[in-house]
Design a protein around this motif. Structure first.
Motif, mmCIF file in Angstrom:
data_model
loop_
_atom_site.group_PDB
_atom_site.id
_atom_site.type_symbol
_atom_site.label_atom_id
_atom_site.label_comp_id
_atom_site.label_asym_id
_atom_site.label_seq_id
_atom_site.Cartn_x
_atom_site.Cartn_y
_atom_site.Cartn_z
ATOM 1 N N PRO A 85 53.516 60.650 -123.983
ATOM 2 C CA PRO A 85 52.828 59.637 -123.190
ATOM 3 C C PRO A 85 51.324 59.809 -123.338
ATOM 4 N N GLU A 91 43.753 59.010 -124.498
ATOM 5 C CA GLU A 91 43.803 60.316 -125.154
ATOM 6 C C GLU A 91 43.264 60.247 -126.580
ATOM 7 N N ASP A 119 49.931 54.050 -122.829
ATOM 8 C CA ASP A 119 50.149 53.521 -121.486
ATOM 9 C C ASP A 119 48.961 52.663 -121.048
ATOM 10 N N ASP A 128 47.739 66.385 -124.324
ATOM 11 C CA ASP A 128 46.501 67.157 -124.147
ATOM 12 C C ASP A 128 46.643 68.648 -124.477
ATOM 13 N N GLN A 168 48.360 70.799 -123.070
ATOM 14 C CA GLN A 168 48.633 71.664 -121.925
ATOM 15 C C GLN A 168 50.081 72.144 -121.960
ATOM 16 N N ARG A 184 43.434 71.541 -120.484
ATOM 17 C CA ARG A 184 43.561 70.458 -121.467
ATOM 18 C C ARG A 184 42.473 70.565 -122.544
ATOM 19 N N THR A 220 41.750 64.890 -116.863
ATOM 20 C CA THR A 220 43.021 64.695 -116.189
ATOM 21 C C THR A 220 43.019 63.329 -115.521
ATOM 22 N N LYS A 221 44.212 62.714 -115.453
ATOM 23 C CA LYS A 221 44.311 61.388 -114.880
ATOM 24 C C LYS A 221 44.628 61.475 -113.398
#
Ligand code: UDP
Ligand code: MG
Length: 312
Positions: free
Chosen positions: A9, A13, A47, A100, A102, A205, A210-211
């Motif tokens: 997803p 990015e 997205d 990312d 992570q 990340r 971050t979202k």
């Protein structure tokens, strides 16, 4: 030959995707040696990004035909992006991984071994540390997992990531849960199957941001509670019983007191307190019931979980 579908997803990015794909190339080289009968396919889900994410993905597709993508008409959220990935994944095994880095790609070998050799249906990952994360966020996350585990029948693992590999049969089960209010961690737990947990240290990340805002996470927690527990509704019933019992005792007490001592007009402040208290409780309870009603309302509309703008 077995096919491994990697669902990624992506929301804004553009900076992370090339780094992610480079890291995956190392993993694929590693696989070519250890598991030569495994083929990869990628499903990048854009997205509704507002940056050049979709162009970066298209460029990847031009250089590597194993890359596929779905691009949404707007931002539908990570849960919808994962679902879209599941609908498109053709693999015998399905992996969900963040763009990312992570979710360490190096773990994939161990995760694949669990589902292909050790007889598990799924291998999931959890972070054992939350280093690099704001303290307050970790604190609320802990409380959230405590509460969730108490009020829901399924188990929520603290620090669990969405990073996971699963067999086709589990992926099909996940697809069968076509609900709109998607809380993927809960869905994985709900469908069951044998899961191996693999632990790792938190990684920050690689690029981008971050979202998640604090309130975003709060909303996410409420989604989880509404989606996987009806405990708040039972709480309303219990509260109703307790308050009614209290009121009944109070009525008896006041009647007797009035009969014995007469009725001098006093006690106005205390009465206001009681009125305000009950008004508050009633609003709270109506709110809780309303929250479930709202979810039911949205669910019965049966809208699609995502809308595709383009895909390949
Ligand atoms: N993501 C997404 N849609 C969103 C928010 C996030 O597809 O609306 C993706 C994001 O691009 C990333 C993953 O979900 O690949 C995890 O997001 P993020 O890193 O912001 O969350 P965190 O790791 O901080 O929990
Ligand atoms: Mg992240």
């Amino acid at each position: 030959m077995s096919l491994l579908s990697v669902i990624v997803p992506c929301y804004n990015e553009e900076a992370a995707i090339p780094l992610f794909f480079d890291a995956m190339k190392n993993v694929m080289n590693d696989f070519a040696v250890r598991y030569p009968d495994v083929e990869f396919e990628y499903i990048f889900v854009d997205d509704g990004s507002t940056d050049a994410t979709v162009d970066v993905i298209k460029k990847l597709r031009e250089s590597d035909r194993r890359v596929h993508y779905v691009s949404f008409s707007r931002n539908f959220g990570k849960e919808a992006a994962l679902y879209a990935g599941f609908t498109k994944a053709a693999g015998d095994y399905v992996v969900c991984i963040d763009a990312d880095l992570q979710d360490p790609p190096e773990l994939l070998g161990e995760m694949y071994a669990a589902v292909s050799l050790e007889g598990y249906d799924s291998a999931a990952t959890r972070r054992v540390t939350r280093k690099g994360e704001p303290k307050i966020r970790s604190f609320f996350a802990r409380i959230f997992y405590k509460i969730m585990n108490r009020i829901s029948d399924i188990e929520f693992v603290d620090g669990a990531r969405d990073y996971r590999i699963m067999t086709r049969r589990m992926a099909d089960a996940v697809l069968r849960l076509g609900e709109n209010n998607r809380f993927t961690k809960g869905i994985y737990a709900w469908v069951g199957f044998r899961t191996k947990w693999i632990e790792f240290e938190n990684v920050e990340r690689i690029a981008g941001e971050t979202k998640w805002s604090f309130f975003g996470l709060m909303r996410y927690s409420f989604e989880a509670i509404l989606g996987f527990s009806t405990a708040p509704l039972s709480f309303v019933i219990s509260l109703g019983f307790i308050v009614t019992a209290m009121a009944f005792i109070l009525i008896v007490f006041i009647i007797i007191k009035t009969l014995i001592f007469g009725d001098p007009t006093s006690g106005w402040p205390s009465m206001i307190c009681i009125v305000v208290f009950f008004a508050g409780t009633q609003l709270l309870c109506t709110g809780i019931v309303g929250a479930y009603l709202g979810k039911t309302y949205l669910e019965t509309k049966n809208r699609p979980i995502f809308i595709t703008r383009e895909e390949e």
